[in-house]
Design an enzyme around this catalytic site. Structure first.
Site, PDB file in Angstrom:
ATOM      1  N   HIS A  24       0.848  -1.194   0.000  1.00  0.00           N
ATOM      2  CA  HIS A  24       0.000   0.000   0.000  1.00  0.00           C
ATOM      3  C   HIS A  24       0.880   1.240   0.000  1.00  0.00           C
ATOM      4  O   HIS A  24       1.793   1.378   0.825  1.00  0.00           O
ATOM      5  CB  HIS A  24      -0.912   0.007   1.223  1.00  0.00           C
TER       6      HIS A  24
ATOM      7  N   CYS B   5       8.049   7.410  -6.357  1.00  0.00           N
ATOM      8  CA  CYS B   5       9.027   8.370  -6.869  1.00  0.00           C
ATOM      9  C   CYS B   5       8.371   9.730  -7.050  1.00  0.00           C
ATOM     10  O   CYS B   5       7.513   9.893  -7.931  1.00  0.00           O
ATOM     11  CB  CYS B   5       9.595   7.879  -8.204  1.00  0.00           C
TER      12      CYS B   5
END
Length: 382
Positions: A176, A191
């Site tokens: 998650h 990212c």
């Protein structure tokens, strides 16, 4: 209770009804009683709904535009326009460097856009992945009908992993993401530079982004040393040109070091059949001692096979930002199951043949434990 008897409710019943009303509708069954086993969920985050999260993307775009413009204006174009006795050699070098820089940059931009726009994958809206409340676990028929196949990872108690935010069972290698507010298939990491998670469906594009970024940065770094040397020894060089060249070389040096290191780490992870999350779970010290010697993966099916699993079965397409990985991101081959894989047979038959071997493996060190039993990778799995 008959209608009109609400006034006779006791204090305990009143508090219970108020608590039930505060629960989200997803956590209620058809009779209005709360299902046990998962907590209230936040609504999924709308993709690209937070404008401030575009700032890292704007920084990356600005840095690339700045570095590319410095390289072209201060190095490549002067080589192409050179008119002295060494002009012929300079023109050839300029054409060669431009011929490498332009297609590499185009591939970089395509990979970057695909990293941002490609969803990494999430758990499908299928009843077999819906988390079963504790009240239903005694129903063996329901358990069997909703049990996904080929699970490798379980909790310390032996139960299947589930997400308490999404209210779903987790496939192998799924985690998650609290930033994206959803479970990501084969999650590697979140990212911020692409405003996205790196997962099953966009991992190849992320690797290619690092690859072409490293080529671009090293091309600029090493080829522009000629212009750097020239402006040092040429006292007539304008200050603006000198500053641009020095700044471009410094920026290329920093980016080349960072991107190359990151690319090297991910290539090593691919060769070992690991994701960043799995590696961190294995390498983080436990009880004050390093676990570097135990960095192995149950999904390590061989050096070349690991790269094919990450970049695609067709080697000729590895460096092109096209295609999708084989599989659905819900189940993965391991070192034992790959031995019984029937490449020309039925997928259902293959699952049946390798599932017993997967379920009976006794010796694999599991993530986040001392190797005694399969366990979760995150606190989210508790």
């Amino acid at each position: 209770r008959p209608s009109g008897s609400a006034a006779t409710e006791g204090p305990h019943e009143t508090r219970l009804n108020e608590a039930l009303l505060r629960l989200p509708s997803e956590a209620m069954d058809l009779e209005g009683t709360a299902l046990l086993g998962f907590s209230a969920t936040d609504p999924p985050r709308e993709r690209f709904g937070e404008k401030l999260k575009f700032l890292p993307i704007a920084y990356v775009v600005l840095a690339k535009l700045l570095l590319g413009s410095i390289y072209l204006s201060q190095h490549v174009f002067p080589l192409l326009n050179r008119q002295d006795i060494l002009a012929r050699n300079a023109n050839v070098r300029g054409m060669c460097e431009l011929g490498i820089f332009v297609p590499t940059t185009v591939m970089l931009v395509i990979c970057y856009v695909r990293c941002i726009l490609t969803h990494p994958g999430e758990i499908p809206d299928d009843p077999k992945w819906e988390y079963l409340a504790r009240g239903y676990r005694g129903n063996a028929e329901a358990e069997v009908s909703y049990t996904p196949v080929s699970l490798q990872e379980t909790k310390k108690s032996g139960e299947r992993r589930h997400c308490k935010w999404c209210g779903k069972f987790k496939p192998d290698r799924c985690h998650h993401c609290r930033v994206c507010r959803t479970c990501i298939l084969k999650m590697d990491h979140h990212c911020p530079w692409i405003y996205n998670c790196v997962g099953f469906y966009n991992y190849k594009f992320f690797i290619l982004l690092l690859f072409y970024s490293a080529i671009d940065c090293h091309l600029i770094l090493w080829s522009m040393t000629e212009s750097l040397t020239r402006c040092i020894y040429d006292v007539a060089t304008p200050f603006g040109n000198m500053f641009s060249i020095f700044f471009g070389e410094f920026l290329a040096l920093v980016l080349a070091g960072l991107v190359t290191s990151f690319l090297g780490m991910h290539l090593w992870l691919i060769s070992r059949g690991l994701t960043t999350i799995e590696f961190c779970e294995k390498i983080l010290p436990k009880d004050g001692r390093s676990r570097m010697q135990g960095v192995n993966s149950m999904y390590d099916i061989g050096f070349f096979a690991n790269f094919r699993a990450a970049l695609g079965q067709n080697v000729a397409l590895w460096l092109l930002p096209i295609g999708t990985p084989d599989g659905d991101g819900l189940s993965f081959l391991c070192d034992e199951s790959c031995l019984t894989k029937d490449f020309g047979g039925n997928a259902g038959t293959r699952c049946k043949t390798h599932q017993p071997a997967q379920r009976s493996r006794p010796t694999w060190p599991s993530y986040g434990t001392d190797g005694s039993a399969p366990a979760t990778l995150h606190e989210d799995d508790q």
